[in-house]
Each structure stands twice: as structure tokens, then as C-alpha cells.
Design a protein around this motif. Structure first.
Motif, PDB file in Angstrom:
ATOM      1  N   LEU A   2       0.844  -1.197   0.000  1.00 32.99           N
ATOM      2  CA  LEU A   2       0.000   0.000   0.000  1.00 32.99           C
ATOM      3  C   LEU A   2       0.879   1.247   0.000  1.00 32.99           C
ATOM      4  O   LEU A   2       1.794   1.368   0.811  1.00 32.99           O
ATOM      5  CB  LEU A   2      -0.869   0.047   1.255  1.00 32.99           C
ATOM      6  CG  LEU A   2      -2.147  -0.743   1.313  1.00 32.99           C
ATOM      7  CD1 LEU A   2      -2.807  -0.579   2.684  1.00 32.99           C
ATOM      8  CD2 LEU A   2      -3.105  -0.336   0.225  1.00 32.99           C
ATOM      9  N   SER A   3       0.591   2.169  -0.880  1.00 29.16           N
ATOM     10  CA  SER A   3       1.316   3.439  -0.887  1.00 29.16           C
ATOM     11  C   SER A   3       0.763   4.336   0.224  1.00 29.16           C
ATOM     12  O   SER A   3      -0.289   4.058   0.798  1.00 29.16           O
ATOM     13  CB  SER A   3       1.143   4.142  -2.235  1.00 29.16           C
ATOM     14  OG  SER A   3      -0.178   4.658  -2.355  1.00 29.16           O
TER      15      SER A   3
ATOM     16  N   GLU B 186      -2.628   5.521  -0.764  1.00 29.36           N
ATOM     17  CA  GLU B 186      -3.648   4.479  -0.576  1.00 29.36           C
ATOM     18  C   GLU B 186      -3.998   4.313   0.901  1.00 29.36           C
ATOM     19  O   GLU B 186      -5.171   4.113   1.243  1.00 29.36           O
ATOM     20  CB  GLU B 186      -3.171   3.156  -1.169  1.00 29.36           C
ATOM     21  CG  GLU B 186      -3.098   3.175  -2.681  1.00 29.36           C
ATOM     22  CD  GLU B 186      -2.355   1.999  -3.275  1.00 29.36           C
ATOM     23  OE1 GLU B 186      -2.685   1.634  -4.420  1.00 29.36           O
ATOM     24  OE2 GLU B 186      -1.437   1.439  -2.621  1.00 29.36           O
TER      25      GLU B 186
ATOM     26  N   GLU C  42      -6.312   7.127   1.742  1.00 30.34           N
ATOM     27  CA  GLU C  42      -7.656   6.829   1.236  1.00 30.34           C
ATOM     28  C   GLU C  42      -8.376   5.830   2.139  1.00 30.34           C
ATOM     29  O   GLU C  42      -9.563   5.982   2.426  1.00 30.34           O
ATOM     30  CB  GLU C  42      -7.585   6.293  -0.191  1.00 30.34           C
ATOM     31  CG  GLU C  42      -7.191   7.343  -1.205  1.00 30.34           C
ATOM     32  CD  GLU C  42      -6.888   6.772  -2.588  1.00 30.34           C
ATOM     33  OE1 GLU C  42      -6.931   5.533  -2.765  1.00 30.34           O
ATOM     34  OE2 GLU C  42      -6.585   7.580  -3.487  1.00 30.34           O
ATOM     35  N   ARG C  43      -7.654   4.813   2.589  1.00 23.80           N
ATOM     36  CA  ARG C  43      -8.266   3.812   3.467  1.00 23.80           C
ATOM     37  C   ARG C  43      -8.684   4.437   4.792  1.00 23.80           C
ATOM     38  O   ARG C  43      -9.770   4.169   5.297  1.00 23.80           O
ATOM     39  CB  ARG C  43      -7.314   2.648   3.693  1.00 23.80           C
ATOM     40  CG  ARG C  43      -7.977   1.587   4.547  1.00 23.80           C
ATOM     41  CD  ARG C  43      -7.337   0.255   4.544  1.00 23.80           C
ATOM     42  NE  ARG C  43      -7.241  -0.333   3.234  1.00 23.80           N
ATOM     43  CZ  ARG C  43      -6.609  -1.477   3.017  1.00 23.80           C
ATOM     44  NH1 ARG C  43      -6.055  -2.127   4.016  1.00 23.80           N
ATOM     45  NH2 ARG C  43      -6.531  -1.977   1.821  1.00 23.80           N
TER      46      ARG C  43
END
Length: 116
Positions: free
Chosen positions: A53-54, A57, A60-61
Motif C-alpha cells: 500500500l502506498s 492508498e 484513502e483507506r
């Protein structure tokens, strides 16, 4: 702080502790998410590009979880306008370039924590 680069984690840990902050380094976004107790985290310093996961990301999560999360400061060697806009559009407080100036990081951290 979440960064896959051990040298950066160690340097930031030393810097933040010398400035009076408690720091909890994580080696990846997945490591951060697996940590059971994140309630005492006041701010997240997050690398943009990491394996798995960047940082974007992960942001966003955290946003999708809906429960709110601490302010996020991004650090990146790849501070292009698209990445910067995406991070700030997702609610990040700042996007800092690597290598980061310690005084700039501390000022940004203090500002982010004051704003909540």
C-alpha cells in the motif's frame, strides 16, 4: 511515522525525539494498519511511495473508515503536482520533499497538531 526506508525512520525518530515528540515508526502501511491501538497517535508522517500500500492508498483507506484520523504529513522524493494535489485533496496538512529540513518538519508537525 510510516516509511519503508530504515535509515529515514531512524533519522526521523532521532530528530523527533530530540524535539520532545514521542515517535512510533512503522515499516509499511500494512504494519500501521495492523497496529491494534492507534488512539494515541497525534499525527501521521507518511511516505508516499512504499511497497504494498502506498501512502496515498493508506490515506484513502483511513478516510474511507469514516472514524476520523490524526492529521497526515506526507514526505516524498516524488513531489510532483499530481501527487501533491491528491494528498492535499485527501486532507493531508502538508507535503514535504525529501530530504526534509528538520526545522521545516517540526514546524509543519506543530502546525498540524495544533490544527487537529
Amino acid at each position: 511515522m510510516v516509511d519503508d526506508d530504515e535509515a529515514i525512520r531512524e533519522a526521523l525518530d532521532d530528530l523527533l525525539r530530540s524535539a520532545g515528540f514521542r515517535c512510533r515508526p512503522f515499516v509499511s502501511a500494512e504494519d500501521f494498519l495492523a497496529h491494534a491501538d492507534r488512539a494515541d497517535i497525534a499525527c501521521i508522517i507518511l511516505d508516499v511511495r512504499m511497497p504494498g500500500l502506498s501512502g496515498l492508498e493508506l490515506q484513502e483507506r483511513l478516510n474511507a473508515d469514516g472514524g476520523g484520523h490524526p492529521p497526515i504529513l506526507f514526505m516524498t522524493s516524488y513531489a510532483d503536482e499530481t501527487t501533491r494535489n491528491r494528498a492535499l485533496g485527501g486532507g493531508a496538512r502538508d507535503v514535504l520533499g525529501k530530504p526534509v529540513d528538520g526545522h521545516v518538519l517540526i514546524a509543519s508537525l506543530n502546525s498540524a497538531m495544533a490544527a487537529g
